[in-house]
Design an enzyme around this catalytic site. Structure first.
Site, PDB file in Angstrom:
ATOM      1  N   HIS A 149       0.874  -1.172   0.000  1.00  0.00           N
ATOM      2  CA  HIS A 149       0.000   0.000   0.000  1.00  0.00           C
ATOM      3  C   HIS A 149       0.917   1.230   0.000  1.00  0.00           C
ATOM      4  CE1 HIS A 149      -2.738   2.988   1.821  1.00  0.00           C
ATOM      5  NE2 HIS A 149      -3.738   2.185   1.506  1.00  0.00           N
ATOM      6  N   ASP A 226       3.181  -4.630   7.927  1.00  0.00           N
ATOM      7  CA  ASP A 226       1.940  -3.876   7.830  1.00  0.00           C
ATOM      8  C   ASP A 226       0.786  -4.884   7.924  1.00  0.00           C
ATOM      9  OD1 ASP A 226      -0.288  -2.479   7.143  1.00  0.00           O
ATOM     10  OD2 ASP A 226       0.455  -1.746   5.219  1.00  0.00           O
ATOM     11  N   GLN A 229      -4.454  -5.321   6.898  1.00  0.00           N
ATOM     12  CA  GLN A 229      -5.500  -6.193   6.328  1.00  0.00           C
ATOM     13  C   GLN A 229      -5.476  -7.584   6.956  1.00  0.00           C
ATOM     14  OE1 GLN A 229      -7.862  -5.186   4.407  1.00  0.00           O
ATOM     15  NE2 GLN A 229      -7.072  -3.227   3.686  1.00  0.00           N
ATOM     16  N   LYS A 252     -10.378  -1.011  10.143  1.00  0.00           N
ATOM     17  CA  LYS A 252     -10.474  -2.191   9.265  1.00  0.00           C
ATOM     18  C   LYS A 252     -10.796  -3.433  10.090  1.00  0.00           C
ATOM     19  CE  LYS A 252      -7.784  -0.017   5.906  1.00  0.00           C
ATOM     20  NZ  LYS A 252      -8.111   0.374   4.571  1.00  0.00           N
ATOM     21  N   CYS A 389      -4.681   2.236  -3.867  1.00  0.00           N
ATOM     22  CA  CYS A 389      -3.479   2.783  -3.214  1.00  0.00           C
ATOM     23  C   CYS A 389      -2.295   1.843  -3.383  1.00  0.00           C
ATOM     24  CB  CYS A 389      -3.714   3.063  -1.734  1.00  0.00           C
ATOM     25  SG  CYS A 389      -4.961   4.304  -1.463  1.00  0.00           S
TER      26      CYS A 389
HETATM   27  N1  PMP Z   1      -1.739  -0.647   4.714  1.00  0.00           N
HETATM   28  C1  PMP Z   1      -2.698  -1.380   4.165  1.00  0.00           C
HETATM   29  C2  PMP Z   1      -2.377  -2.778   3.729  1.00  0.00           C
HETATM   30  C3  PMP Z   1      -3.983  -0.872   4.000  1.00  0.00           C
HETATM   31  O1  PMP Z   1      -4.936  -1.611   3.458  1.00  0.00           O
HETATM   32  C4  PMP Z   1      -4.239   0.450   4.425  1.00  0.00           C
HETATM   33  C5  PMP Z   1      -5.604   1.067   4.242  1.00  0.00           C
HETATM   34  N2  PMP Z   1      -6.188   0.805   3.016  1.00  0.00           N
HETATM   35  C6  PMP Z   1      -3.204   1.169   5.013  1.00  0.00           C
HETATM   36  C7  PMP Z   1      -1.976   0.595   5.152  1.00  0.00           C
HETATM   37  C8  PMP Z   1      -3.425   2.552   5.531  1.00  0.00           C
HETATM   38  O2  PMP Z   1      -4.339   2.500   6.575  1.00  0.00           O
HETATM   39  P1  PMP Z   1      -4.957   3.833   7.222  1.00  0.00           P
HETATM   40  O3  PMP Z   1      -5.505   4.603   6.069  1.00  0.00           O
HETATM   41  O4  PMP Z   1      -6.012   3.337   8.137  1.00  0.00           O
HETATM   42  O5  PMP Z   1      -3.846   4.542   7.914  1.00  0.00           O
END
Ligand code: PMP
Length: 586
Positions: A149, A226, A229, A252, A389
């Site tokens: 991401h 990270d 998910q 999430k 993203c």
């Molecule tokens: N890493 C991953 C794998 C994500 O899916 C996301 C959110 N789509 C993020 C980081 C960023 O998360 P946040 O916008 O809640 O900070």
């Protein structure tokens, strides 16, 4: 829902006790319905009409999460760690208890290893900016995967650029699955940090992080996982994983927005410098010198998101208590999703279908993901389309985006069936030839005569279906932009689909050309081009897009993001009109 649940209970006796497989399926199905009861979204105003298949963007919220946050604001709204009155002490205790809950949720050694942030993004930025100050040295490299991401790419890219380090990328194969052998070989003595997602948000793949972590440790590299998910789908134990940092977001995992977690091994947190400075994170302040608290408070400057902390605590308890049931339900749902999607011949599935959470990305060759999303949205089916993203991943796969269906434990097979039927219908709509539409001619004659032909046809359309068909027709008539003009210069950013606009002023009259893989966007371009072509720069600069779309009754059909995309198109045209030589080649 409750009545349906009672009916299932009443039928319990009809279950064939001699067929354990059938019985397990039944129990799993029952549990699916039982868990759905905990999410008020499915019983609120959107419950009948909406099929929510976008949980990877954000999950629905638990009743217990809503209750604890509401209770805080309604009955217990005091600050933590500061005041000594009874209520403050009680809320502080509840707040700190949540740290322990999260500690147990991810198997950390100590609650002092749990830092509250506003989300995964902030957690990664905190680590990146800290390590940039005191960890990296010349010649080091940072390793990320092609699946990351943007939140786990851009902070590292920034640090690497600032310090002159190398940012290296672990590769994926043609389907978007991490190539483990090659990735492991890339971890060497220059690798100072490996930052990798536990689960890919774009494709749902569960990455082989155990192997990556073990090699990184062997080579002396720090590791950040990270887990955004992962935490609501998999069992996570940071001590078993032996990662240095693990990050995730509350929203999430059925919790509130604006709250997240940074887990870090305690000595590493001790070595990291503070991220933000101010109240709460200090030990002693004088004008001569300030000393800081020990972790985790060292990283928690200012009043924290107290309601968010209470919410994420409750959410993690729910997941921990129901993990096994959830995992069974999700597996059943995912297999059903795969079979429904595989049954549609035009669908091409991406990513790992074996090591995966219940998220699936797909494309339909020749059909724009954006058009599909618009049509699915009109059928009240919420999916996410685009690059998710993860632009570098899309680039690797040669895609401009995918459709992503992301399930959670509260979804049902019937929702997946609804998606399947809608997809078949939408694909046929988007691939069949468009024909002239019968519209209602009762439009005000005075208004009509002022309008140009495409605008008139759009304004006359009474239903979304008619509007959509008129857009498709207008898009079909729009001349294609020659490939040579599809460049970074003509690309319009900020749209959900790829769009290019080529502008030219001939005798101070605007000549416009444009293109997009999306038929609907081509239609919208035709609407705008019709209004602006042949106009002088001055006329273009006073054009009011919102008013124009409203006059065509188009505004109500455009979501905020689609509307923004069109604004970006008009902004580009206006920028050209202001500085024709600076912005586009002629
Ligand atoms: N890493 C991953 C794998 C994500 O899916 C996301 C959110 N789509 C993020 C980081 C960023 O998360 P946040 O916008 O809640 O900070």
């Amino acid at each position: 829902m409750v009545i349906r649940y009672i009916k299932y209970l009443a039928n319990l006796r009809s279950i064939d006790n001699n067929n354990p497989q059938k019985f397990i399926c039944f129990i799993v199905f029952m549990s699916a319905n039982i868990l759905r009861q905990h999410f008020p979204f499915f019983f609120g105003p959107n419950s009948q009409s909406s099929v929510y298949l976008d949980s990877a963007a954000t999950s629905q919220k638990l009743q217990s999460v809503i209750a604890v946050t509401q209770q805080y604001y309604q009955e217990r709204a005091v600050n933590v760690h500061r005041s000594s009155h009874q209520l403050a002490a009680s809320v502080t205790e509840q707040f700190e208890q949540c740290r322990k809950t999260i500690q147990h949720f991810i198997g950390a050694k100590s609650h002092k290893e749990i830092v509250w942030t506003k989300g995964a993004t902030e957690s990664i930025n905190l680590v990146a900016s800290g390590l940039a100050k005191n960890h990296f040295k010349a010649g080091d490299s940072i390793l990320v995967s092609a699946l990351e991401h943007h939140a786990n790419i851009v902070p590292w890219q920034h640090v690497a650029k600032d310090l002159g380090l190398q940012l290296r990328v672990m590769p994926v194969d043609a389907m978007g699955v991490l190539q483990l052998e090659e990735s492991l070989q890339m971890i060497n003595s220059t690798t100072a940090l490996v930052a990798v997602a536990h689960v890919s948000n774009a494709l749902g793949n569960i990455n082989p992080i155990a192997e990556i972590l073990s090699k990184a440790k062997q080579m002396g590299a720090l590791t950040l996982i990270d887990g955004t998910q992962a935490v609501s789908h998999l069992n996570v134990n940071v001590q078993q994983l032996d990662c240095d940092f693990y990050v995730f977001s509350g929203h999430k995992m059925f919790g509130p927005t604006g709250i997240g977690v940074l887990y870090g091994k305690y000595q590493l947190l001790e070595q990291l410098p503070p991220y933000q400075l101010g109240g709460e994170m200090i030990e002693k302040v004088s004008f001569a010198e300030t000393t800081f608290q020990a972790p985790p408070l060292k990283f928690e400057a200012g009043t924290p998101n107290i309601a968010g902390v209470l919410g994420i605590g409750v959410a993690s308890e729910f997941i921990q208590n129901n993990k096994n049931t959830m995992m069974q339900i999700e597996e059943t749902l995912y297999q059903h999703l795969l079979s429904v999607l595989s049954g549609i011949p035009q669908v091409k599935l991406w990513g790992d279908k074996v090591n995966s959470i219940c998220v699936q990305s797909f494309t339909i060759p020749g059909v724009s993901h954006y058009d599909l999303a618009v049509l699915l949205d009109k059928r009240n089916i919420a999916v996410r389309v685009g690059h998710h993203c993860a632009m570098p991943l899309m680039h690797e796969l040669g895609l401009d985006g995918t459709v992503r269906v992301s399930l959670a434990t509260y979804n049902t097979k019937s929702e997946i069936n609804t998606l399947g039927a809608a997809l078949i219908e939408c694909i046929s709509l988007l691939t069949e030839p468009v024909t002239q539409v019968e519209t209602n001619h009762s439009v005000d004659k005075v208004e009509q005569t002022k309008l140009l032909p495409i605008a008139q046809s759009i304004q006359q359309a009474k239903t979304w279906d008619q509007t959509y068909r008129q857009l498709m027709l207008a898009g079909k008539e729009l001349a294609r932009l020659a490939e040579q003009y599809k460049t970074e210069v003509t690309a319009v950013h900020g749209c959900e689909s790829q769009v290019w606009v080529h502008c030219l002023l001939e005798n101070d009259r605007l000549v416009l050309q444009g293109d997009s893989p999306s038929k609907i966007v081509r239609g919208l371009l035709a609407v705008i081009f019709e209004a602006l072509s042949g106009k002088t720069s001055h006329q273009v600069l006073v054009f009011n897009l919102a008013e124009y779309l409203e006059s065509l009754h188009l505004g109500r059909h455009l979501s905020q993001s689609r509307g923004n995309g069109l604004s970006a198109v008009v902004d580009k045209i206006m920028a050209y009109c202001q500085h024709p030589s600076a912005t586009q080649e002629s």
